[in-house]
Design an enzyme around this catalytic site. Structure first.
Site, PDB file in Angstrom:
ATOM      1  N   ASN A 109      47.898  34.787  43.215  1.00 50.58           N
ATOM      2  CA  ASN A 109      48.368  33.413  43.368  1.00 50.58           C
ATOM      3  C   ASN A 109      49.297  33.354  44.571  1.00 50.58           C
ATOM      4  O   ASN A 109      50.483  33.668  44.483  1.00 50.58           O
ATOM      5  CB  ASN A 109      49.092  32.972  42.088  1.00 50.58           C
ATOM      6  CG  ASN A 109      49.430  31.496  42.101  1.00 50.58           C
ATOM      7  OD1 ASN A 109      49.287  30.824  43.122  1.00 50.58           O
ATOM      8  ND2 ASN A 109      49.868  30.984  40.967  1.00 50.58           N
ATOM      9  N   ASN A 127      49.505  24.709  44.185  1.00 54.91           N
ATOM     10  CA  ASN A 127      48.175  24.131  43.953  1.00 54.91           C
ATOM     11  C   ASN A 127      47.534  24.631  42.664  1.00 54.91           C
ATOM     12  O   ASN A 127      46.332  24.469  42.464  1.00 54.91           O
ATOM     13  CB  ASN A 127      47.254  24.414  45.150  1.00 54.91           C
ATOM     14  CG  ASN A 127      46.982  25.905  45.358  1.00 54.91           C
ATOM     15  OD1 ASN A 127      47.250  26.726  44.483  1.00 54.91           O
ATOM     16  ND2 ASN A 127      46.453  26.252  46.515  1.00 54.91           N
ATOM     17  N   ASP A 128      48.319  25.214  41.767  1.00 55.77           N
ATOM     18  CA  ASP A 128      47.744  25.753  40.523  1.00 55.77           C
ATOM     19  C   ASP A 128      47.022  24.675  39.732  1.00 55.77           C
ATOM     20  O   ASP A 128      45.989  24.927  39.103  1.00 55.77           O
ATOM     21  CB  ASP A 128      48.838  26.382  39.662  1.00 55.77           C
ATOM     22  CG  ASP A 128      49.385  27.659  40.274  1.00 55.77           C
ATOM     23  OD1 ASP A 128      48.885  28.065  41.343  1.00 55.77           O
ATOM     24  OD2 ASP A 128      50.305  28.252  39.682  1.00 55.77           O
ATOM     25  N   GLY A 156      45.404  30.297  38.426  1.00 53.48           N
ATOM     26  CA  GLY A 156      46.165  29.937  39.611  1.00 53.48           C
ATOM     27  C   GLY A 156      45.912  30.763  40.854  1.00 53.48           C
ATOM     28  O   GLY A 156      46.518  30.505  41.899  1.00 53.48           O
ATOM     29  N   ASP A 205      44.214  31.939  44.308  1.00 55.11           N
ATOM     30  CA  ASP A 205      43.749  31.018  45.342  1.00 55.11           C
ATOM     31  C   ASP A 205      43.433  31.757  46.642  1.00 55.11           C
ATOM     32  O   ASP A 205      43.548  32.983  46.735  1.00 55.11           O
ATOM     33  CB  ASP A 205      44.786  29.922  45.576  1.00 55.11           C
ATOM     34  CG  ASP A 205      46.196  30.467  45.785  1.00 55.11           C
ATOM     35  OD1 ASP A 205      46.335  31.568  46.349  1.00 55.11           O
ATOM     36  OD2 ASP A 205      47.166  29.791  45.373  1.00 55.11           O
ATOM     37  N   ASP A 225      23.423  32.987  43.850  1.00 55.06           N
ATOM     38  CA  ASP A 225      23.442  33.069  42.393  1.00 55.06           C
ATOM     39  C   ASP A 225      22.079  32.694  41.814  1.00 55.06           C
ATOM     40  O   ASP A 225      21.381  31.824  42.331  1.00 55.06           O
ATOM     41  CB  ASP A 225      24.526  32.113  41.875  1.00 55.06           C
ATOM     42  CG  ASP A 225      24.683  32.161  40.384  1.00 55.06           C
ATOM     43  OD1 ASP A 225      25.110  33.204  39.873  1.00 55.06           O
ATOM     44  OD2 ASP A 225      24.380  31.144  39.715  1.00 55.06           O
ATOM     45  N   GLU A 260      20.683  37.294  43.714  1.00 53.24           N
ATOM     46  CA  GLU A 260      20.837  37.859  42.375  1.00 53.24           C
ATOM     47  C   GLU A 260      19.474  37.836  41.681  1.00 53.24           C
ATOM     48  O   GLU A 260      19.015  36.784  41.240  1.00 53.24           O
ATOM     49  CB  GLU A 260      21.866  37.069  41.566  1.00 53.24           C
ATOM     50  CG  GLU A 260      22.091  37.669  40.186  1.00 53.24           C
ATOM     51  CD  GLU A 260      22.894  36.767  39.270  1.00 53.24           C
ATOM     52  OE1 GLU A 260      23.586  37.301  38.387  1.00 53.24           O
ATOM     53  OE2 GLU A 260      22.829  35.531  39.425  1.00 53.24           O
TER      54      GLU A 260
END
Length: 635
Positions: A133, A138-139, A158, A160, A347, A376
């Site tokens: 964090n 900006n959490d 949180g 980032d 993905d 993937e």
């Protein structure tokens, strides 16, 4: 009074205009691109009533859909100089709304020839919410629903982009040369949004991670260190909270199953999540990717694999719809060009419509011929995995070419998850499982472009499987560091982090110790590590730092020998160097006679153990302790 009336009329008009043109995507573009057309998606209430015009640029096509809130405008971009161009919307030949200024930016020199990740790299996979964090401000964010709560294993914690940037020294010291971060785009699901695979805006970094500019800054900081950035890109689905899912451009933008519900078109301008699309019918995927190439498959089974939703909160995108496919192509190119990306990990690649995802991949590789994309392909059969790699002879049997440069070696992963607990060798147990993986390398069109790994964010933690046995960890890491392909490691394992997937995904995605103010210890620093963390880190750093500067491992050939007494021996070699690797998977020390390896050893009589620096006589025998890996540079 007239002045007040004029102001009211003006406010009413500008309010109407704001409703009429809410979004233009892509938000800007670049000159000098390989693709000579750009399809602008214009969005606003009843915007299809108007006719677009763009000063200085030719409009090739205007596409309206059954939803009047969309216009798809294809423009000719060949030889368009960088600059700003006015887009007008006309009605009866007159401007009906305010003009929109569209920008073409100057393309960075050499952008098309950027070099993607390759077998010289070590990829460090991290989950940004759980790594560090760097900006507690900006959490949580007023524009998104879920707030940070570290007490919830499935909640946002949180971490980032700033947290990643703050610890690039740590990642670089580990020997990593590339970062694969799980997705960073906005995911506005009300809960469990930290994984960010259910995206709600694919042109915006989630504000709880930072901004688009922060993401670009991360790429810039990596490039200063000669490191690379991979984006985790999702083509198969979006999240139920995506703004376009709430107001579908076309009925078939996502795969719907009217037989499971009413056949009505989703309510336009709906603000009630994905409720509109669900009214038209939802069905889950059967996850049977084999149906994509099985010559005996039924249509219904293939449909429910490809068209079924991955989960109920992730509407399945329809890549066979040209509008959807082009939107995804342009979005991917936009992020490469804007951020300066060096690769994609895609993905759920094999759940997409295979013709559509092939076209998506080819479009990107045509624009960036030295880029790299790994898909993937979570299958457990090497022929089936190889089917999805570019120029596969297996795929060619069905006239299929994915154009996908790299695939993930899941069969090696499967072996690594059990083999070091198999102390006794049998016909099909013990280290022979690893040997057997490589005997099928002939199936792949490019063995150096396979992603090799022991774990990732969706699997059991390696240190849980082997109950914190560092010798078994060392064998697994030595193997992926010395075999063909591109090694990938998972954040935290290099300091001994464990986690049990059976307790939920949150347990294999724990916070990195030291990433949050007030953490008991800071494993990002040498002084902050426990003795156990230090032993794990020092080994991992030494191993992969050696690999970083050893070209024979990156591109050399392989020769291996049938395991004996649960000991596996293989060589990586080129015209200049030979490296011998021994893995003793037995619970007992072994003495290995070297005459059997004469064709690989040649005139060499000794080797230097690369991690300890010790000289080893290889003229007759090599003694190797139990559960030990040994790397010898032959001299």
């Amino acid at each position: 009074m007239k002045k007040i009336l004029y102001i009211l009329i003006f406010l009413s008009t500008t309010s109407s205009i704001a409703q009429q043109i809410e979004k233009v995507e892509p938000p800007f573009w670049w000159n000098g691109m390989h693709r000579n057309e750009l399809q602008l998606m214009l969005y606003g209430k009843d915007i299809a009533r108007y006719t677009p015009e763009m000063e200085g640029i030719t409009i090739n096509n205007i596409r309206k859909t059954e939803n009047p809130n969309y216009l798809f405008v294809t423009i000719n971009t060949e030889n368009v100089p960088a600059g700003k161009y006015t887009l007008k919307l006309l009605k009866n030949g007159k401007r009906a709304v305010d003009s929109y200024v569209y920008e073409f930016r100057e393309r960075k020199e050499g952008s098309a020839l950027r070099k993607g990740f390759d077998s010289s790299d070590l990829i460090y996979l991290l989950m940004p919410d759980r790594f560090a964090n760097g900006d507690s401000g900006n959490d949580s964010h007023p524009g998104t629903t879920e707030a940070a709560d570290r007490s919830k294993s499935g909640g946002r914690h949180g971490g980032d982009i700033q947290g990643i940037i703050d610890h690039l020294d740590y990642i670089e010291k580990l020997g990593a040369t590339a970062i694969w971060s799980t997705p960073l785009l906005e995911d506005n699901d009300p809960e469990y949004s930290y994984h960010t695979y259910a995206q709600s805006d694919v042109y915006r970094i989630d504000p709880r991670y930072g901004t688009n500019e922060d993401y670009k800054r991360l790429a810039d900081e990596l490039h200063k260190r000669d490191m690379k950035l991979l984006m985790d890109y999702v083509t198969n689905h979006w999240g139920a909270e995506h703004w376009m899912i709430k107001d579908l451009p076309t009925y078939d933008w996502v795969h719907l199953f009217p037989e499971h519900g009413r056949r009505e078109f989703p309510e336009r301008r709906s603000r009630s999540g994905a409720e509109g699309s669900r009214r038209a019918g939802y069905a889950n995927s059967n996850y049977r990717m084999e149906t994509q190439y099985d010559p005996n498959t039924s249509d219904i089974d293939k449909k429910y694999c490809v068209d079924g939703w991955f989960v109920s909160t992730m509407p399945d995108l329809n890549q066979s719809n040209p509008l959807v496919l082009n939107y995804l192509i342009q979005n991917a190119i936009w992020w490469i060009e804007y951020t300066g990306l060096d690769g994609f990990r895609v993905d759920t690649y094999s759940y997409n419509d295979k013709e559509g995802i092939s076209e998506w991949t080819k479009a990107i590789m045509d624009e960036y011929p030295h880029f790299n994309i790994v898909g993937e392909i979570w299958l457990h059969n090497q022929a089936q995995i190889a089917y999805w790699q570019k120029d596969s002879e297996i795929g060619a049997l069905q006239d299929f070419n994915s154009h996908l440069p790299s695939v993930m070696d899941f069969t090696l992963h499967d072996a690594l998850g059990v083999v070091f607990n198999e102390d006794e060798a049998t016909w099909d147990k013990g280290i022979v499982k690893v040997y057997s993986n490589f005997v099928n390398d002939f199936l792949y069109s490019d063995i150096n472009n396979l992603l090799v790994f022991a774990e990732n964010h969706d699997t059991q933690r390696l240190n849980h499987i082997y109950e914190g046995d560092i010798d078994k960890y060392k064998m697994a890491m030595t193997l992926i560091a010395t075999v063909r392909g591109i090694p990938q490691i998972y954040y935290g394992s290099e300091i001994g982090m464990a986690g049990n997937k059976d307790k939920g995904d949150g347990d294999i995605r724990k916070d990195f110790p030291g990433g949050w103010e007030g953490d008991e210890n800071n494993a990002f620093t040498a002084s902050g590590r426990t003795e156990k963390q230090k032993e794990y880190f020092d080994f991992t750093s030494k191993l992969f730092s050696w690999r970083k500067h050893t070209p024979v491992i990156h591109t050399g050939k392989t020769k291996h020998y049938l395991p004996e007494n649960n000991v596996y021996v293989y060589f990586r070699y080129n015209d200049n160097d030979t490296v011998m690797v021994l893995l003793n998977n037995s619970a007992e020390a072994r003495t290995v006679k070297t005459d059997r390896f004469a064709e690989s050893i040649g005139h060499h009589t000794k080797g230097k153990e690369v991690l300890s620096g010790k000289a080893v006589d290889i003229s007759e025998t090599i003694n190797i302790p139990s559960k030990t890996a040994m790397i010898l540079k032959l001299e």
